[in-house]
Design a protein around this motif. Structure first.
Motif, PDB file in Angstrom:
ATOM      1  N   THR A  47       0.603  -1.515  -0.084  1.00 39.84           N
ATOM      2  CA  THR A  47      -0.048   0.036  -0.197  1.00 39.84           C
ATOM      3  C   THR A  47       0.770   1.178  -0.024  1.00 39.84           C
ATOM      4  OG1 THR A  47      -0.055  -0.105   2.354  1.00 39.84           O
ATOM      5  CG2 THR A  47      -2.018  -1.076   1.108  1.00 39.84           C
ATOM      6  N   PRO A  73      -6.225  -0.164   1.443  1.00 38.54           N
ATOM      7  CA  PRO A  73      -5.925  -1.063   0.218  1.00 38.54           C
ATOM      8  C   PRO A  73      -6.443  -0.250  -1.041  1.00 38.54           C
ATOM      9  CG  PRO A  73      -7.708  -1.843   1.256  1.00 38.54           C
ATOM     10  CD  PRO A  73      -7.358  -1.014   2.210  1.00 38.54           C
ATOM     11  N   LEU A  74      -5.668  -0.606  -2.158  1.00 38.13           N
ATOM     12  CA  LEU A  74      -5.988  -0.136  -3.345  1.00 38.13           C
ATOM     13  C   LEU A  74      -7.359  -0.186  -3.772  1.00 38.13           C
ATOM     14  CD1 LEU A  74      -4.640   1.413  -5.850  1.00 38.13           C
ATOM     15  CD2 LEU A  74      -4.181  -0.541  -6.803  1.00 38.13           C
ATOM     16  N   ASN A  92      -2.134  -4.998  -3.830  1.00 37.93           N
ATOM     17  CA  ASN A  92      -2.258  -3.280  -3.748  1.00 37.93           C
ATOM     18  C   ASN A  92      -1.479  -2.733  -4.954  1.00 37.93           C
ATOM     19  OD1 ASN A  92      -4.139  -2.865  -1.322  1.00 37.93           O
ATOM     20  ND2 ASN A  92      -2.607  -4.271  -0.494  1.00 37.93           N
TER      21      ASN A  92
END
Length: 505
Positions: free
Chosen positions: A232, A352-353, A405
């Motif tokens: 991340t 998180p992405l 991520n």
């Protein structure tokens, strides 16, 4: 002054992973500055018109833009207008009205203007300086361009790491700016420079919150805990925090998953030497994988933190990185509560992405820039491969769950470009592993928990097409159900799909 002397004098290294866009209609000016820019930037692109500049800007994430002053507002308007191209050829009439026309200066709130740009101009008037500074310009370059002045401007920008104009620039150019204008510029940029963090990529609210949190955390030396899943960007956050530091500093990194006692003994030795040489040096101790520290390691770390050398030293800052929640470990009895509160004086969480999907396209552009800049022998080929990506390719990127991520996204972009495959082909060929696309949640109509964010530069037709095809896919190709969900007729769905097929062929 050549590149070597500039770097030596100002302690600036060539930015081989940085990209610059020059918007200049005069080819003679471009030919004069291009060799110098090529020495410092890995990717240098030129656009003679605003139309071409918008195309380049939307395809790539440029670290710096150099633009003719007569094209500034037209460029901003073109970026903000998205589908309205009728204004692209307009001249910069907003300079007549100076800073009153806020729409011309900033455009649509949905679009984030370039974070850093320099202005090319034959005449530099005080009012123009103030107007451009409030728009975010970091420097003025006079025409006809002198190489020495250009190199000095690049040097100042490199030293600021892409931040907005600093008070040092105003002081350095006080001989050409009146005192009143200099004071006005200083007031208008006070505190704003740190909000432009070049290492945190993204224009979502989440990315902006991370940038602001890092700026706020840089104001003191209180211990900081940064938590977030693997990939991340915790180490990037540390790099940005160090860039924001005003005082001289050193960074000592300890991996808490290794033999901690050996590392702590080395740390005690390393801390003493620099601090004896300069009392102004701040030591940032970065404890990575602190959530994996053993019980014996926790005891040893507490003993070091309680030692007189550390307790009496106010020039030390602890920065702890963890993939798992330390507070949960404390609740489960696996982590010392006393140590936790020693490490978590301040706290930053990196989501998180898949919680900031709006940034995926921009991150993909950023990693494309990095790859192209670092592969000089095949830049044109990589650029052509990237430009061949279609709307469905970007859609596949934004719909993927990305369990790894940001790091996994970077790997995917590199894989696609180097192996000459589109993102859509990448996901089709991807082996069935634990890093594969996670199963999409059960579909429950428009209130589904799954989300999709389209690239900000798409127009309504592109969004309509992507959304319609996505709904058809949800219903496994059943166009009747898709039409019912979209509240349109089945004939409308068939007609649009046929039109799109003809357009793509």
């Amino acid at each position: 002054m050549n590149k070597a002397s500039l770097s030596a004098e100002n302690n600036v290294s060539p930015l081989l992973d940085a990209a610059i866009l020059v918007i200049e209609p005069d080819l003679a000016v471009w030919q004069k500055i291009q060799p110098t820019l090529a020495q410092y930037f890995g990717l240098v692109q030129h656009a003679r018109t605003v139309e071409l500049a918008v195309v380049s800007y939307r395809r790539f994430s440029f670290n710096l833009i150099i633009i003719d002053i007569n094209h500034v507002c037209a460029f901003w308007q073109a970026l903000a207008s998205k589908s309205n191209t009728s204004r692209l050829g307009k001249k910069n009439h907003c300079l007549t009205h100076r800073i009153e026309d806020s729409e011309c200066l900033r455009g649509n709130d949905e679009h984030i203007p370039p974070a850093s740009f320099m202005v090319l101009s034959r005449l530099v008037e005080a009012e123009d300086v103030l107007s451009m500074m409030r728009m975010g310009a970091s420097d003025f370059i006079s025409k006809p361009v002198q190489v020495e002045q250009l190199e000095s401007s690049i040097s100042r920008w490199c030293l600021s790491k892409g931040h907005h104009l600093t008070h040092a620039w105003v002081q350095a150019n006080s001989d050409t700016i009146s005192d009143s204008i200099s004071d006005s510029i200083s007031d208008s940029i006070s505190g704003a420079s740190k909000l432009s963090c070049s290492k945190i990529v993204g224009d979502s609210e989440t990315a902006e919150k991370i940038r602001v949190n890092l700026v706020n955390a840089s104001h003191s030396n209180i211990s900081l805990l940064i938590e977030g899943q693997a990939g991340t960007g915790k180490r990037v956050a540390v790099e940005q925090l160090l860039l924001l530091a005003k005082s001289p500093h050193q960074c000592l990194t300890i991996d808490c998953s290794d033999e901690l006692q050996i590392n702590l003994d080395k740390l005690a030795t390393d801390l003493a030497t620099p601090l004896e040489q300069s009392s102004s040096v701040i030591s940032h101790i970065v404890l990575s994988n602190v959530d994996r520290i053993s019980v014996a390691g926790q005891i040893a770390l507490m003993q070091l933190l309680d030692s007189p050398k550390v307790v009496n030293n106010h020039k030390i800052r602890l920065i702890s990185l963890a993939c798992n929640s330390l507070l949960e470990l404390v609740k489960n009895g696996a982590f010392s509560s006393e140590l936790y509160y020693r490490l978590a004086g301040l706290y930053i969480y990196l989501p998180p992405l898949n919680k900031r999907s709006e940034d995926i396209v921009l991150l993909a552009k950023f990693f494309t820039n990095q790859l192209i800049a670092s592969n000089e022998n095949c830049r044109d080929e990589l650029l052509n491969r990237y430009q061949s990506w279609q709307m469905t390719d970007f859609q596949s990127l934004t719909e993927y769950a990305w369990p790894g991520n940001i790091q996994q996204l970077k790997n995917a972009v590199n894989q696609c470009l180097l192996m000459d495959m589109s993102p859509k082909q990448y996901f089709q060929q991807k082996p069935h592993t634990d890093c594969q696309q996670t199963k999409e949640p059960a579909f429950d109509g428009i209130n589904s928990s799954s989300q999709h964010f389209f690239p900000i530069e798409w127009d309504m037709k592109q969004i309509e097409k992507a959304h319609t095809l996505r709904v058809i896919k949800r219903y496994e190709g059943n166009r009747a159900l898709a039409a019912e969900h979209l509240s349109v007729s089945r004939k409308t769905i068939d007609r649009k799909v046929k039109e799109w097929a003809v357009t793509e062929s």
